[in-house]
Design an enzyme around this catalytic site. Structure first.
Site, PDB file in Angstrom:
ATOM      1  N   ARG A 109     -19.097   0.342  17.446  1.00  0.00           N
ATOM      2  CA  ARG A 109     -19.406  -0.895  16.708  1.00  0.00           C
ATOM      3  C   ARG A 109     -20.833  -1.282  17.040  1.00  0.00           C
ATOM      4  O   ARG A 109     -21.191  -1.399  18.213  1.00  0.00           O
ATOM      5  CB  ARG A 109     -18.478  -2.042  17.091  1.00  0.00           C
ATOM      6  CG  ARG A 109     -19.066  -3.386  16.619  1.00  0.00           C
ATOM      7  CD  ARG A 109     -18.166  -4.559  16.728  1.00  0.00           C
ATOM      8  NE  ARG A 109     -17.104  -4.486  15.748  1.00  0.00           N
ATOM      9  CZ  ARG A 109     -16.403  -5.547  15.336  1.00  0.00           C
ATOM     10  NH1 ARG A 109     -16.675  -6.740  15.811  1.00  0.00           N
ATOM     11  NH2 ARG A 109     -15.439  -5.403  14.464  1.00  0.00           N
ATOM     12  N   HIS A 136     -17.445  -1.476   7.234  1.00  0.00           N
ATOM     13  CA  HIS A 136     -16.367  -1.778   8.179  1.00  0.00           C
ATOM     14  C   HIS A 136     -15.102  -1.075   7.653  1.00  0.00           C
ATOM     15  O   HIS A 136     -14.144  -1.726   7.217  1.00  0.00           O
ATOM     16  CB  HIS A 136     -16.178  -3.297   8.266  1.00  0.00           C
ATOM     17  CG  HIS A 136     -15.394  -3.762   9.454  1.00  0.00           C
ATOM     18  ND1 HIS A 136     -14.889  -2.911  10.423  1.00  0.00           N
ATOM     19  CD2 HIS A 136     -15.013  -5.025   9.830  1.00  0.00           C
ATOM     20  CE1 HIS A 136     -14.245  -3.621  11.340  1.00  0.00           C
ATOM     21  NE2 HIS A 136     -14.307  -4.888  10.999  1.00  0.00           N
ATOM     22  N   GLN A 139     -11.393  -1.844   8.816  1.00  0.00           N
ATOM     23  CA  GLN A 139     -10.935  -3.137   8.302  1.00  0.00           C
ATOM     24  C   GLN A 139     -10.393  -2.974   6.879  1.00  0.00           C
ATOM     25  O   GLN A 139      -9.313  -3.477   6.541  1.00  0.00           O
ATOM     26  CB  GLN A 139     -12.093  -4.141   8.304  1.00  0.00           C
ATOM     27  CG  GLN A 139     -11.741  -5.502   7.733  1.00  0.00           C
ATOM     28  CD  GLN A 139     -10.781  -6.262   8.618  1.00  0.00           C
ATOM     29  OE1 GLN A 139     -11.024  -6.393   9.813  1.00  0.00           O
ATOM     30  NE2 GLN A 139      -9.709  -6.776   8.065  1.00  0.00           N
ATOM     31  N   CYS A 272     -10.849 -11.087   6.995  1.00  0.00           N
ATOM     32  CA  CYS A 272     -10.880 -10.090   8.072  1.00  0.00           C
ATOM     33  C   CYS A 272     -10.831 -10.747   9.443  1.00  0.00           C
ATOM     34  O   CYS A 272     -10.458 -10.105  10.418  1.00  0.00           O
ATOM     35  CB  CYS A 272     -12.135  -9.236   7.936  1.00  0.00           C
ATOM     36  SG  CYS A 272     -13.664 -10.199   7.915  1.00  0.00           S
ATOM     37  N   ARG A 300      -4.667  -3.933  11.633  1.00  0.00           N
ATOM     38  CA  ARG A 300      -5.799  -3.195  12.210  1.00  0.00           C
ATOM     39  C   ARG A 300      -5.298  -2.181  13.230  1.00  0.00           C
ATOM     40  O   ARG A 300      -5.805  -1.073  13.331  1.00  0.00           O
ATOM     41  CB  ARG A 300      -6.773  -4.167  12.908  1.00  0.00           C
ATOM     42  CG  ARG A 300      -7.452  -5.198  12.018  1.00  0.00           C
ATOM     43  CD  ARG A 300      -8.373  -4.535  11.011  1.00  0.00           C
ATOM     44  NE  ARG A 300      -9.271  -3.582  11.658  1.00  0.00           N
ATOM     45  CZ  ARG A 300     -10.365  -3.912  12.373  1.00  0.00           C
ATOM     46  NH1 ARG A 300     -10.724  -5.155  12.481  1.00  0.00           N
ATOM     47  NH2 ARG A 300     -11.109  -2.965  12.941  1.00  0.00           N
TER      48      ARG A 300
HETATM   49  N1   CP Z   1     -12.097  -8.197  11.820  1.00  0.00           N
HETATM   50  C1   CP Z   1     -12.749  -7.765  12.918  1.00  0.00           C
HETATM   51  O1   CP Z   1     -13.383  -6.702  12.927  1.00  0.00           O
HETATM   52  O2   CP Z   1     -12.620  -8.579  13.983  1.00  0.00           O
HETATM   53  P1   CP Z   1     -13.388  -8.447  15.384  1.00  0.00           P
HETATM   54  O3   CP Z   1     -14.834  -8.757  15.116  1.00  0.00           O
HETATM   55  O4   CP Z   1     -12.718  -9.425  16.278  1.00  0.00           O
HETATM   56  O5   CP Z   1     -13.234  -7.021  15.868  1.00  0.00           O
HETATM   57  N1  NVA Z   2     -19.115  -9.552   8.205  1.00  0.00           N
HETATM   58  C1  NVA Z   2     -18.678  -9.885   9.538  1.00  0.00           C
HETATM   59  C2  NVA Z   2     -17.387  -9.200   9.833  1.00  0.00           C
HETATM   60  C3  NVA Z   2     -16.806  -9.471  11.185  1.00  0.00           C
HETATM   61  C4  NVA Z   2     -15.530  -8.731  11.420  1.00  0.00           C
HETATM   62  C5  NVA Z   2     -19.742  -9.525  10.544  1.00  0.00           C
HETATM   63  O1  NVA Z   2     -20.336  -8.450  10.406  1.00  0.00           O
HETATM   64  O2  NVA Z   2     -20.001 -10.318  11.439  1.00  0.00           O
END
Ligand code: CP
Ligand code: NVA
Length: 315
Positions: A109, A136, A139, A272, A300
């Site tokens: 990530r 993502h 997700q 999400c 997830r």
């Molecule tokens: N939806 C999601 O990716 O959540 P986190 O940022 O908590 O991993």
């Molecule tokens: N679009 C958001 C998603 C978080 C899960 C971000 O990148 O912060």
């Protein structure tokens, strides 16, 4: 198709996967979720190791990967960029080569999609994109599983993403919907419209799947939608644009009045998470009976378990 078909593959974005492969992973995710309900101990990841690299914060993604892998005997190792030499002092490809000698797979990530690509290229093990600025994908798989739990096969259903149409979540939804024949409308101010190149690519994919893809600034486009989906106004890494985003997106808050405009008594709300109540969504809607956000969060875990089982050739 069997899991051997997936063995050794990375998941960097759904652009690399054919519709029938995504379908297979969705079916496997459903099976994994059913198995989780029977409470039996399984150890399909015994003897395997997973590196979890995080440049950005996470609750769901970290916990989904860590618990899915660990509860079946795998050894997940959390590596924040405070701890390892990721692109600092050591070339990224060298870190990738070393991790590939020690781990069965890597979750990344962070900011750049190219970092995930480099890790995949040089590690020689499956790399899972747990969110970058661009995509993502894990997700989006959980989102489609959640949509199908309410409405059956997602093909032909209508999902409206209301918010920042440029962001990683919107982009992944566009790709997965275009591949699977899900009608997707991105409702956003013109300044936050999806990248035209990605949109053109998705329109091409949609010709094969039958998906209808639209982008509009008009919230009236939610009419007929099975699901309204939103995400934070300001994604991680874009904090300097917070005020401008709020100005652009305040008229696009998803609330009960917007849900009513779907005209469907059974339409659902998706997010999400994490959510900022009172900004992109009202607390009433997020916490109410139409919300599927908590199912998405649970899914997830089931979906990443399915992706790891398949790409490690373990089912
Ligand atoms: N939806 C999601 O990716 O959540 P986190 O940022 O908590 O991993
Ligand atoms: N679009 C958001 C998603 C978080 C899960 C971000 O990148 O912060």
């Amino acid at each position: 198709m069997t899991v051997q078909h997936f063995k050794g593959r990375s998941l960097l974005s759904w652009l690399d996967y054919r519709p029938e492969e995504i379908r297979y992973l969705l079916d496997l995710s459903r099976q994994v979720k059913e198995e989780a309900r029977d409470g039996a101990a399984r150890s399909r990841f015994a003897g395997k190791t997973l590196a979890l690299i995080f440049e950005k914060r996470s609750t769901r993604t970290r916990c989904a990967f860590e618990t899915a892998f660990g509860e079946e005997g795998g050894h997940p190792v959390f590596l924040s960029t405070q701890d390892i030499h990721l692109g600092l002092k050591e070339a990224l490809e060298d870190t990738a080569r070393v991790l590939g000698r020690m781990f069965s797979a890597i979750q990344f990530r962070g900011f750049k999609q190219s970092t995930a690509e480099t890790l995949a290229k040089y590690s020689g093990v499956p790399v899972y994109n747990g969110l970058t600025d661009s995509f993502h994908p894990t997700q989006a798989l959980a989102d489609i599983q959640t949509l199908e739990e309410s409405f059956g096969n997602a093909a032909g259903k209508k999902l409206c993403f209301v918010g920042d149409g440029r962001n990683n979540v919107a982009r992944s939804l566009l790709v997965i919907c275009a591949k699977l024949g899900v009608h997707i409308t991105v409702v956003c101010p013109p300044e936050l419209s999806p990248d035209p190149d990605l949109l053109a690519l998705c329109q091409t994919l949609a010709r094969d799947s039958g998906a209808r893809i639209r982008v509009s600034p008009d919230t009236g486009e939610v009419e007929g939608a099975h699901a309204l989906y939103t995400d934070v106004w300001t994604s991680m890494g874009e904090e300097s644009q917070k005020e401008e985003r709020a100005r652009l997106l305040r008229p696009y808050q998803v609330n009960q009045a917007l849900m009513d405009r779907t005209g469907r008594a059974d339409s659902i709300f998706m997010h999400c998470l994490p959510a900022i109540k009172g900004e992109e969504v009202t607390a009433e809607l997020l916490d109410g009976p139409r919300s599927r956000a908590w199912d998405e969060a649970e899914n997830r875990k089931h979906t990443v378990k399915a992706v790891m089982l398949a790409t490690l050739g373990l089912v």
